[in-house]
Write an enzyme that holds these catalytic residues in place. Sequence first.
Site, PDB file in Angstrom:
ATOM      1  N   HIS A  41       0.859  -1.195   0.000  1.00  0.00           N
ATOM      2  CA  HIS A  41       0.000   0.000   0.000  1.00  0.00           C
ATOM      3  C   HIS A  41       0.894   1.244   0.000  1.00  0.00           C
ATOM      4  O   HIS A  41       1.968   1.252   0.606  1.00  0.00           O
ATOM      5  CB  HIS A  41      -0.910  -0.016   1.230  1.00  0.00           C
ATOM      6  CG  HIS A  41      -1.969   1.039   1.154  1.00  0.00           C
ATOM      7  ND1 HIS A  41      -1.712   2.356   1.460  1.00  0.00           N
ATOM      8  CD2 HIS A  41      -3.261   0.985   0.763  1.00  0.00           C
ATOM      9  CE1 HIS A  41      -2.823   3.062   1.269  1.00  0.00           C
ATOM     10  NE2 HIS A  41      -3.769   2.253   0.846  1.00  0.00           N
ATOM     11  N   SER A  76     -10.564   7.305  -2.922  1.00  0.00           N
ATOM     12  CA  SER A  76     -11.784   8.118  -2.820  1.00  0.00           C
ATOM     13  C   SER A  76     -13.010   7.489  -3.490  1.00  0.00           C
ATOM     14  O   SER A  76     -13.826   8.197  -4.075  1.00  0.00           O
ATOM     15  CB  SER A  76     -11.531   9.532  -3.353  1.00  0.00           C
ATOM     16  OG  SER A  76     -10.560  10.180  -2.560  1.00  0.00           O
TER      17      SER A  76
HETATM   18  P1  13P Z   1      -9.756   6.190   0.530  1.00  0.00           P
HETATM   19  O1  13P Z   1     -10.901   5.350  -0.011  1.00  0.00           O
HETATM   20  O2  13P Z   1      -9.994   6.674   1.927  1.00  0.00           O
HETATM   21  O3  13P Z   1      -9.361   7.246  -0.438  1.00  0.00           O
HETATM   22  O4  13P Z   1      -8.484   5.203   0.663  1.00  0.00           O
HETATM   23  C1  13P Z   1      -8.175   4.371  -0.387  1.00  0.00           C
HETATM   24  C2  13P Z   1      -7.157   3.412   0.059  1.00  0.00           C
HETATM   25  O5  13P Z   1      -6.036   3.778   0.371  1.00  0.00           O
HETATM   26  C3  13P Z   1      -7.541   1.997   0.150  1.00  0.00           C
HETATM   27  O6  13P Z   1      -6.442   1.169   0.319  1.00  0.00           O
END
Ligand code: 13P
Length: 253
Positions: free
Chosen positions: A100, A215
């Site tokens: 990640h 998002s």
């Molecule tokens: P958001 O959906 O909060 O933008 O985060 C995405 C994410 O990093 C999932 O691993």
Amino acid sequence: MPQSRVKPLIAGNWKMNGVRSNMRELKRIAEACKKAPKPRGDVLICPPFQVLWPYKEAVKGSPVRLGGQDCHTSVSGAHTGDVSAEMLADIGATAIIVGHSERRTDHGETNVLVRAKAEAVHAAGLIAIICLGETEKERDAGQTIRVISKQLKESVPNGSTAKNTVIAYEPVWAIGTGRTPTSDDIKKAHKALRTRLEKRFGPDGAKFRLLYGGSVKPGNAEEILALDNVNGALVGGASLKSSDFVPIIRAAK
Ligand code: 13P
């Protein structure tokens, strides 16, 4: 292989959010998934690992599966504070997120390390969800496809198959910002990843699930999930509340 044959995956990454009291939200998600219409795709929640054990009870009898957010490359040993893929498998994880962008940034994780972690996930018999994505600077410089192609090449082990590996495209600048790429840009990125997977893994490359992350919300999930070569979503903030996450699960057709 037609897109419709690839079963979508809607995965929630709870990041560093999750204590026993959040089990209420998880139970709501699990209950909703038991009801008709049953989710068309697989549903996975990756909470912090210390709650995997109590959370197992909350998802019992539902299609919701649990996963981890990271693991060490070794099975066990002198690695203070780390957790192995075997350990996560032992308490019921079916998949583990590796690479990640928050780990690449916060912990300096490289493609080489991410690849070794994915190999450890495979060795434990679990699914590796390998994340990649460009920074805003790289996007502005027109480098998106070059950057994610290199990450794909270097982070994905040779032993990967459509069964043991999921690729998550998460533009760093779209994570937690409320901003998303245009549909066209998502399609271009996913098409590039698909082409490279097919080139490397042959017909199996057409079956790897390619998730979009960054998002994803109830308001944009349907449009994003309908795009070519988008086989699901990796959801951060909106996976923490059942009222947001359940509509996203239902948006996967
Ligand atoms: P958001 O959906 O909060 O933008 O985060 C995405 C994410 O990093 C999932 O691993």
